[in-house]
Structures are given as C-alpha cells and as structure tokens.
Design an enzyme around this catalytic site. Structure first.
Site, PDB file in Angstrom:
ATOM      1  N   TYR A 150      96.213 -26.812 -49.961  1.00 24.76           N
ATOM      2  CA  TYR A 150      94.695 -27.785 -49.486  1.00 24.76           C
ATOM      3  C   TYR A 150      93.950 -26.974 -48.313  1.00 24.76           C
ATOM      4  CZ  TYR A 150      90.900 -30.929 -48.575  1.00 24.76           C
ATOM      5  OH  TYR A 150      89.582 -31.594 -48.322  1.00 24.76           O
ATOM      6  N   LYS A 154      90.874 -24.517 -47.664  1.00 23.45           N
ATOM      7  CA  LYS A 154      89.786 -24.786 -46.896  1.00 23.45           C
ATOM      8  C   LYS A 154      90.046 -23.842 -45.979  1.00 23.45           C
ATOM      9  CE  LYS A 154      88.376 -27.957 -49.189  1.00 23.45           C
ATOM     10  NZ  LYS A 154      86.996 -28.389 -50.751  1.00 23.45           N
TER      11      LYS A 154
END
Length: 255
Positions: A150, A154
C-alpha cells in the site's frame, strides 16, 4: 460561495461507498454532472438520481475503456477525473506477503490511475476547466510498517501526479494528489483491526496509538476530503497543480 462547479462533467472511480460516495454527492450538490463506477452493484443502485454508473474493475484495462466510453456517452465530454479507487492491500511483514496480493494492491491503487488517465487526457484537453485528482495517502509521505504494498503504491501515486502536472500543464490540465490520513469509516476500521490482530493487541490500543501521531487526535471525515477535491476542481482552484496535499490532522509519522 459559488465554486463554479455547476455543469462540470466528472468521472469518479469507486463511488458506491465511503470516500468515493461522498465525493460523488459533493459534486452533485454543487450542480456537476457525475458518472462513477464500482464493484458494488448494490451500492451503485442507491446513488443520487442522475448519477450515471456501471460496475467496473479499474485494474482491468478493457473494463476501464468501457467505463470511459460510458462516461463520455452519458456526460458528452469530460472536465474532471477523480481517481479514488483503492484497496488496503495485505497487512504483514514483507517476507510473509503473498506476491499476488502485492500485485493486486499496486494494480488497483496505482496502475488503475494510469489506466484512467491515459484514456481521459485526450478529452480533458478539450475542457475549459480540466483537472485530475488522484487519491494517495499519508502512507505516500511516510514508511508504513506491515503494509509495504500500500505504501509503495501511494508513493507511486505522488510520482505519477507530479509527472502528469508537468506534462499536462501547457494544456491547462491541473493534476493534484490528496493524501488522507485516518479517515472515519469501515475501511479504516478494517485496517486497524488487521494491524491489531497482527500485533496481538486490542483495537482500542491500536486506534489510540494511531491518534497519537496526529495533532488533533481524531479522524478526518470523508466530507472534508470531498470539500478539498471540490476546491481543486473549481474556478477558485485554477492556480493549484502538481501538489500533494495532506488532509490528515497534521500526522507526523506512521507506525
């Protein structure tokens, strides 16, 4: 305050629930015309009247092509793309993460934004008030232990945003990223529950630890994120591009 949003043609990904639904509703309230997608057909069916939609997996390039075609047919063009779709990805040490889970997280959280942008940009070039808003995360500012897929995705969103802002600036297309921190809702709860389980701690302990890294000791609301996105896409936001804007109660670090 009139933001000059009425009549804008807006495509929002993952708009059936949570942050995406709040973004859709906020644009509708300001008089924009909105088209959205999601994997949740039931959620899409309960959207406000007039919101066009279809079921689509944004990591699937063929599905994205159909989505963009559907949005253009419904809206008659495009002024705004909001790349909201994302998943939490796996929680665990890097040597425990299933490579397929890594791939899926990057496909949804990062590659989907490329999938949408490459098809949307030719139409945004024809707009008099064009903008792209990409959803990143506080994880795009800090390392995020136990959630490396993640965090990597990002961080990538910010790189994509900065690059596109330079590339598309001469065409008058603004490109910005929003970096939410702890956002109230089911998704954040699931993330904290997974972290609590991986550490053998209670949910309350993990939640309070997360709050301790913010100055306001509280969640951000989906509406606060939506309001910032509205401003970036408005007449008043025309001078803002290439920015990674944190909306995270002054979060200093993640653990």
């Amino acid at each position: 305050m009139d933001l000059g949003i009425a009549g804008l043609r807006v495509l929002v990904t993952a708009g059936a629930a949570g942050i995406g639904r709040e973004i859709v509703s906020a644009f509708v309230e300001e008089g924009a015309r909105v088209f959205t997608c999601d994997l949740d057909a039931e959620g899409l069916s309960t959207l406000p009247d007039g919101v066009g939609h279809r079921v689509a997996d944004v990591s699937d390039r063929a599905a994205v092509a159909d989505l963009v075609d559907g949005a253009l047919a419904a809206l008659g063009g495009l002024d705004v793309l909001v790349n909201n779709a994302g998943i939490a990805g796996p929680t665990g040490a890097v040597d425990e993460i299933n490579p397929e889970d890594w791939d899926r997280c990057l496909q949804v959280c990062l590659t989907s934004q490329f999938n949408l942008a490459r098809l949307a940009v030719p139409h945004l070039r024809r707009s008099a008030n064009a903008s792209i808003v990409n959803l990143s995360s506080a994880a795009g500012r800090f390392g995020f232990a136990l959630r490396s897929p993640y965090a990597a995705a990002k961080w990538g969103v910010i790189g994509l945003t900065k690059s596109l802002s330079i590339e598309l600036g001469e065409a008058g297309i603004r490109v910005n990223a929003i970096l939410p921190g702890l956002v109230a809702g089911d998704r954040q709860r699931r993330v904290l529950e997974a972290k609590a389980q991986s550490r053998g701690r209670s949910f309350a302990e993990v939640e309070q630890e997360a709050f301790s890294y913010t100055s306001l000791k509280a969640y951000v609301t989906p509406r606060q994120l939506a309001d910032q996105i509205l401003f970036l896409c408005s007449e008043r936001g025309r001078s803002i591009s290439g920015q990674a804007i944190a909306i995270d109660n002054d979060m200093k670090m993640l653990a």
